[in-house]
Write an enzyme that holds these catalytic residues in place. Sequence first.
Site, PDB file in Angstrom:
ATOM      1  N   SER A  42       0.846  -1.196   0.000  1.00  0.00           N
ATOM      2  CA  SER A  42       0.000   0.000   0.000  1.00  0.00           C
ATOM      3  C   SER A  42       0.882   1.248   0.000  1.00  0.00           C
ATOM      4  CB  SER A  42      -0.880  -0.009   1.251  1.00  0.00           C
ATOM      5  OG  SER A  42      -1.398   1.278   1.497  1.00  0.00           O
TER       6      SER A  42
ATOM      7  N   TYR B 223      -0.793  -0.292  10.661  1.00  0.00           N
ATOM      8  CA  TYR B 223      -0.940  -0.713   9.261  1.00  0.00           C
ATOM      9  C   TYR B 223       0.240  -0.244   8.418  1.00  0.00           C
ATOM     10  CZ  TYR B 223      -3.045  -1.120   4.576  1.00  0.00           C
ATOM     11  OH  TYR B 223      -3.298  -1.431   3.258  1.00  0.00           O
TER      12      TYR B 223
HETATM   13  N1  LIG Z   1      -8.747  -1.878  -0.766  1.00  0.00           N
HETATM   14  C1  LIG Z   1      -7.806  -0.975  -0.933  1.00  0.00           C
HETATM   15  O1  LIG Z   1      -8.083   0.173  -1.303  1.00  0.00           O
HETATM   16  C2  LIG Z   1      -6.366  -1.316  -0.675  1.00  0.00           C
HETATM   17  C3  LIG Z   1      -5.422  -0.286  -0.793  1.00  0.00           C
HETATM   18  C4  LIG Z   1      -4.088  -0.589  -0.587  1.00  0.00           C
HETATM   19  C5  LIG Z   1      -3.707  -1.883  -0.274  1.00  0.00           C
HETATM   20  N2  LIG Z   1      -4.646  -2.863  -0.136  1.00  0.00           N
HETATM   21  C6  LIG Z   1      -4.159  -4.211   0.222  1.00  0.00           C
HETATM   22  O2  LIG Z   1      -4.770  -5.165  -0.625  1.00  0.00           O
HETATM   23  C7  LIG Z   1      -4.877  -6.408   0.067  1.00  0.00           C
HETATM   24  C8  LIG Z   1      -6.303  -6.917  -0.024  1.00  0.00           C
HETATM   25  O3  LIG Z   1      -7.122  -6.021   0.739  1.00  0.00           O
HETATM   26  P1  LIG Z   1      -8.675  -5.799   0.473  1.00  0.00           P
HETATM   27  O4  LIG Z   1      -8.907  -4.353   0.278  1.00  0.00           O
HETATM   28  O5  LIG Z   1      -9.151  -6.777  -0.567  1.00  0.00           O
HETATM   29  O6  LIG Z   1      -9.247  -6.145   1.919  1.00  0.00           O
HETATM   30  P2  LIG Z   1     -10.443  -7.097   2.353  1.00  0.00           P
HETATM   31  O7  LIG Z   1     -11.612  -6.973   1.448  1.00  0.00           O
HETATM   32  O8  LIG Z   1     -10.634  -6.799   3.819  1.00  0.00           O
HETATM   33  O9  LIG Z   1      -9.817  -8.537   2.164  1.00  0.00           O
HETATM   34  C9  LIG Z   1      -8.784  -8.968   2.993  1.00  0.00           C
HETATM   35  C10 LIG Z   1      -8.622 -10.459   2.825  1.00  0.00           C
HETATM   36  O10 LIG Z   1      -7.629 -10.854   3.789  1.00  0.00           O
HETATM   37  C11 LIG Z   1      -8.123 -12.010   4.442  1.00  0.00           C
HETATM   38  N3  LIG Z   1      -7.600 -12.121   5.798  1.00  0.00           N
HETATM   39  C12 LIG Z   1      -7.667 -11.212   6.796  1.00  0.00           C
HETATM   40  N4  LIG Z   1      -7.138 -11.715   7.920  1.00  0.00           N
HETATM   41  C13 LIG Z   1      -6.721 -12.975   7.619  1.00  0.00           C
HETATM   42  C14 LIG Z   1      -6.101 -14.008   8.348  1.00  0.00           C
HETATM   43  N5  LIG Z   1      -5.827 -13.876   9.655  1.00  0.00           N
HETATM   44  N6  LIG Z   1      -5.811 -15.164   7.725  1.00  0.00           N
HETATM   45  C15 LIG Z   1      -6.112 -15.345   6.412  1.00  0.00           C
HETATM   46  N7  LIG Z   1      -6.715 -14.410   5.668  1.00  0.00           N
HETATM   47  C16 LIG Z   1      -7.015 -13.239   6.265  1.00  0.00           C
HETATM   48  C17 LIG Z   1      -9.635 -11.824   4.492  1.00  0.00           C
HETATM   49  O11 LIG Z   1     -10.228 -13.072   4.717  1.00  0.00           O
HETATM   50  P3  LIG Z   1     -11.771 -13.224   5.169  1.00  0.00           P
HETATM   51  O12 LIG Z   1     -12.554 -13.146   3.903  1.00  0.00           O
HETATM   52  O13 LIG Z   1     -11.803 -14.553   5.847  1.00  0.00           O
HETATM   53  O14 LIG Z   1     -12.081 -12.081   6.098  1.00  0.00           O
HETATM   54  C18 LIG Z   1      -9.903 -11.237   3.114  1.00  0.00           C
HETATM   55  O15 LIG Z   1     -10.038 -12.247   2.157  1.00  0.00           O
HETATM   56  C19 LIG Z   1      -4.419  -6.145   1.509  1.00  0.00           C
HETATM   57  O16 LIG Z   1      -3.087  -6.570   1.675  1.00  0.00           O
HETATM   58  C20 LIG Z   1      -4.534  -4.629   1.633  1.00  0.00           C
HETATM   59  O17 LIG Z   1      -3.660  -4.093   2.610  1.00  0.00           O
HETATM   60  C21 LIG Z   1      -5.968  -2.606  -0.335  1.00  0.00           C
END
Ligand SMILES: NC(=O)c1ccc[n+]([C@@H]2O[C@H](COP(=O)([O-])OP(=O)(O)OC[C@H]3O[C@@H](n4cnc5c(N)ncnc54)[C@H](OP(=O)(O)O)[C@@H]3O)[C@@H](O)[C@H]2O)c1
Length: 209
Positions: free
Chosen positions: A114, A142
């Site tokens: 990120s 974070y």
């Molecule tokens: N969305 C954005 O704008 C954004 C921006 C910058 C970076 N990112 C990065 O992109 C990546 C994906 O994020 P996202 O936005 O898609 O978030 P999200 O919708 O909250 O998805 C996060 C995923 O991580 C899994 N997870 C969380 N804790 C876990 C654990 N203890 N063990 C195994 N799996 C776990 C969740 O599983 P469950 O389904 O079981 O909860 C979910 O599938 C992350 O690394 C985030 O930091 C996202």
Amino acid sequence: MAVRNTKAANELIQKWQNEWSGMGLPLNIEVMELDLLSLDSVVRFAEAWNARLGPLHVLINNAGIFSIGEPQKFSKDGYEEHLQVNHLAPALLSVLLLPSLIRGSPSRIVNLNSVMHYVGFVDTKDMNIVSRKRKYTSLVGYSSSKLAQIMFSSVLHKRLPAESGISVVCVSPGIVQTNVARDLPMIVQAVYHLVPYLLQHSLLCWRPS
Ligand SMILES: NC(=O)c1ccc[n+]([C@@H]2O[C@H](COP(=O)([O-])OP(=O)(O)OC[C@H]3O[C@@H](n4cnc5c(N)ncnc54)[C@H](OP(=O)(O)O)[C@@H]3O)[C@@H](O)[C@H]2O)c1
């Protein structure tokens, strides 16, 4: 696909099969359990995968948490949760899966990072952010965990010999509307869902001079 909730993942796959496989879009995915909040779970997953003696071409460390506004929490392994889920557990997984990645060479480890890492700070003497030199907030947890992931990825990439054929990269997805705000109050979630529209609107209104 490595997930902590295998039941939900299998239901999703079943739903896809029901809706799309008849249209020539079958989904060939196997679900395996992996809970990044448990280092034992990471080791169990890696052992099970490596025992197959098959190649691994791409490892995507996508899972991550940003527990906005929540109090500081620690895993049962004793690590601050952002640190463990976003950095320590994927780092351990990457190292443990090296034998399979070497078998799949040329192969790649892709870490979802990120832009927030720019405001992170890694204090190797205080990885859990408990020394009170820095006040813990979810943003500090974070951003620091994401910076730690970049630093680790850089070291791993440099230390892997070129002959291994494994590259390590970090990518930032930008702002994507996902479930990242699922635990927040409804009003904050509503604002979160508006962010992409507001950004798009301000970009459309912006003209370079
Ligand atoms: N969305 C954005 O704008 C954004 C921006 C910058 C970076 N990112 C990065 O992109 C990546 C994906 O994020 P996202 O936005 O898609 O978030 P999200 O919708 O909250 O998805 C996060 C995923 O991580 C899994 N997870 C969380 N804790 C876990 C654990 N203890 N063990 C195994 N799996 C776990 C969740 O599983 P469950 O389904 O079981 O909860 C979910 O599938 C992350 O690394 C985030 O930091 C996202």
